[in-house]
Design an enzyme around this catalytic site. Structure first.
Site, PDB file in Angstrom:
ATOM      1  N   CYS A   9       0.823  -1.190  -0.111  1.00 16.27           N
ATOM      2  CA  CYS A   9       0.036  -0.135   0.108  1.00 16.27           C
ATOM      3  C   CYS A   9       0.871   1.234   0.063  1.00 16.27           C
ATOM      4  O   CYS A   9       1.916   1.157   0.675  1.00 16.27           O
ATOM      5  CB  CYS A   9      -0.995  -0.239   1.165  1.00 16.27           C
ATOM      6  SG  CYS A   9      -2.239   1.155   1.230  1.00 16.27           S
ATOM      7  N   ARG A  18       1.960  15.255  -6.138  1.00 13.26           N
ATOM      8  CA  ARG A  18       2.308  16.039  -7.371  1.00 13.26           C
ATOM      9  C   ARG A  18       3.809  16.593  -7.352  1.00 13.26           C
ATOM     10  O   ARG A  18       4.100  17.370  -7.798  1.00 13.26           O
ATOM     11  CB  ARG A  18       1.530  16.834  -8.074  1.00 13.26           C
ATOM     12  CG  ARG A  18       0.121  15.995  -8.288  1.00 13.26           C
ATOM     13  CD  ARG A  18      -0.693  16.839  -9.312  1.00 13.26           C
ATOM     14  NE  ARG A  18      -0.132  17.153 -10.717  1.00 13.26           N
ATOM     15  CZ  ARG A  18       0.320  16.190 -11.682  1.00 13.26           C
ATOM     16  NH1 ARG A  18      -0.010  14.992 -11.425  1.00 13.26           N
ATOM     17  NH2 ARG A  18       0.790  16.244 -12.660  1.00 13.26           N
ATOM     18  N   GLU A  24       1.511  -4.714  -5.081  1.00 15.03           N
ATOM     19  CA  GLU A  24       0.584  -5.743  -4.990  1.00 15.03           C
ATOM     20  C   GLU A  24      -0.681  -5.391  -5.826  1.00 15.03           C
ATOM     21  O   GLU A  24      -1.038  -4.139  -6.137  1.00 15.03           O
ATOM     22  CB  GLU A  24       0.113  -5.694  -3.451  1.00 15.03           C
ATOM     23  CG  GLU A  24      -0.911  -6.466  -3.057  1.00 15.03           C
ATOM     24  CD  GLU A  24      -1.244  -6.674  -1.772  1.00 15.03           C
ATOM     25  OE1 GLU A  24      -2.339  -6.186  -1.059  1.00 15.03           O
ATOM     26  OE2 GLU A  24      -0.472  -6.890  -0.676  1.00 15.03           O
TER      27      GLU A  24
END
Length: 184
Positions: free
Chosen positions: A49, A58, A83
């Site tokens: 994650c 950004r 993942e």
């Protein structure tokens, strides 16, 4: 978007901060399984994650964390991949990182190079390399075989004009791979 259904114990968390005169401020994190699962198609998941806080997005922090996850994979002598499933935004970040890293090698390399050699140099799964090359029209089929083709325009668009701030200086990394301790 992922939801946490399980305990966080099986994961390692790597947190990125910005430091200023007021102290350290969390920018984002990524998690990695302590004992990585085998990825479908080969390799191991090197990132479970990833999150960059909205006010820091950004600015290249996502790619920095991606680059760091691959540096850890290289240290473990393993092929890595994120993942699955990957979100649309995650895929854009990964593809941007992958194409830059591949073009960096291809720009300097003279002669032929195989997808397997690219994989060994980057710790990217061969499947991720092929799909990235296809997405950026960098692989062609000539005379019964696939060839990697990099044009000056492609180099300019995705490599020369890119200003990466995610380069990892591996000489400064002090890290030992996680090894599960025996339970008492």
């Amino acid at each position: 978007h992922k939801t946490l259904y399980y305990d966080v114990e099986p994961f390692l968390f790597y947190i990125i901060t910005e430091v200023d005169s007021d102290g350290a401020h969390m920018v984002g994190y990524f998690s990695k399984e302590k004992v990585p699962s085998l990825a479908e198609g080969g390799g191991e998941y090197n990132l479970a994650c990833i999150l960059t806080l909205p006010c820091y997005q950004r600015r290249g922090y996502g790619k920095l964390m991606i680059a760091f996850s691959y540096e850890l994979s290289r240290r473990e002598s393993k092929m890595g991949t994120p993942e699955r499933p990957i979100s649309d935004l995650g895929l854009v970040s990964y593809r941007s990182y992958w194409v830059y890293a591949l073009l960096e090698i291809l720009h300097k390399h003279r002669g032929s190079i195989s997808v397997q050699e690219l994989s060994e140099r980057t710790a990217f799964r061969t499947d991720d390399i092929v799909k990235t090359l296809q997405a950026f029209n960098l692989i062609r089929y000539f005379g019964g075989q696939h060839s990697i083709l990099v044009t000056p325009k492609t180099l300019e668009q995705h490599y020369t004009n890119a200003k990466p701030n995610w380069i990892i200086d591996s000489t400064k990394l002090r890290w030992t791979p996680y090894h599960e301790r025996p339970k008492r």
